[in-house]
Scaffold this motif. Structure first.
Motif, mmCIF file in Angstrom:
data_model
loop_
_atom_site.group_PDB
_atom_site.id
_atom_site.type_symbol
_atom_site.label_atom_id
_atom_site.label_comp_id
_atom_site.label_asym_id
_atom_site.label_seq_id
_atom_site.Cartn_x
_atom_site.Cartn_y
_atom_site.Cartn_z
ATOM 1 N N ARG A 72 5.125 -54.015 21.938
ATOM 2 C CA ARG A 72 6.102 -53.938 22.846
ATOM 3 C C ARG A 72 5.630 -54.089 24.025
ATOM 4 O O ARG A 72 5.782 -54.923 25.162
ATOM 5 C CB ARG A 72 7.165 -53.165 22.791
ATOM 6 N N ARG A 73 4.794 -53.032 24.664
ATOM 7 C CA ARG A 73 4.501 -52.760 25.703
ATOM 8 C C ARG A 73 3.063 -53.755 26.338
ATOM 9 O O ARG A 73 3.277 -54.312 27.513
ATOM 10 C CB ARG A 73 4.110 -51.345 26.341
ATOM 11 N N LYS A 129 2.285 -56.451 25.218
ATOM 12 C CA LYS A 129 2.660 -57.811 25.128
ATOM 13 C C LYS A 129 3.114 -58.333 26.783
ATOM 14 O O LYS A 129 3.081 -59.401 26.903
ATOM 15 C CB LYS A 129 3.501 -58.239 24.117
ATOM 16 N N LEU A 130 3.664 -57.415 27.271
ATOM 17 C CA LEU A 130 4.318 -57.602 28.534
ATOM 18 C C LEU A 130 2.884 -58.001 29.589
ATOM 19 O O LEU A 130 3.049 -58.673 30.854
ATOM 20 C CB LEU A 130 4.895 -56.367 29.076
ATOM 21 N N LEU A 131 1.821 -57.646 29.235
ATOM 22 C CA LEU A 131 0.675 -57.953 30.181
ATOM 23 C C LEU A 131 0.456 -59.781 30.027
ATOM 24 O O LEU A 131 -0.170 -60.376 31.091
ATOM 25 C CB LEU A 131 -0.643 -57.418 29.906
ATOM 26 N N THR A 132 0.828 -60.183 29.018
ATOM 27 C CA THR A 132 0.405 -61.537 28.976
ATOM 28 C C THR A 132 1.091 -62.762 29.917
ATOM 29 O O THR A 132 0.206 -63.263 30.610
ATOM 30 C CB THR A 132 0.975 -61.952 27.686
ATOM 31 N N PRO A 133 2.340 -62.424 30.211
ATOM 32 C CA PRO A 133 2.791 -63.292 31.541
ATOM 33 C C PRO A 133 2.167 -62.894 32.701
ATOM 34 O O PRO A 133 2.054 -63.853 33.419
ATOM 35 C CB PRO A 133 4.384 -62.913 31.543
#
Length: 85
Positions: free
Chosen positions: A41-42, A44-48
Motif C-alpha cells: 500500500r505505502r 506503491k505510492l512512490l511509483t507516481p
C-alpha cells in the motif's frame, strides 16, 4: 544529456524495485502483516512520484539524484526481509 539519461535509468530502476517489493508475499520477520501492508500500500505510492520525476528529469538537481541513489540502495536492502528474493 548523459545526466538526464542516467537519471531516467535510475528512476526506471526505482519503479522496478518498488514493483518487485510489492510482489513479495512472504516476509521472514515477526511483523509479517505490517511489512506486507507497507510494501503493497505505502511503497506503491512512490511509483507516481518517480513517474513525475521522469517527466521533469531535466530539472532534477544533483542533490535530488544523490537522494534517489540512497533510496535505491535502501529499497534494495529492504528486499532482504523476504526469503524468496
Amino acid at each position: 544529456m548523459a545526466v538526464e539519461e542516467d537519471c531516467a535509468v535510475l528512476l526506471k530502476k526505482l519503479i522496478g524495485i518498488v514493483d518487485e517489493i510489492a510482489e513479495i508475499s512472504d516476509f521472514k520477520c515477526v511483523v509479517r502483516r505490517q511489512c506486507r501492508d507497507l510494501s503493497r500500500r505505502r511503497l506503491k505510492l512512490l511509483t507516481p512520484l518517480f513517474e513525475e520525476f521522469l517527466e521533469i528529469r531535466e530539472k532534477i538537481t544533483e542533490e535530488t539524484v544523490k537522494a534517489l541513489v540512497l533510496l535505491e540502495e535502501t529499497l534494495e536492502s529492504a528486499k532482504e526481509f523476504s526469503p524468496g528474493l
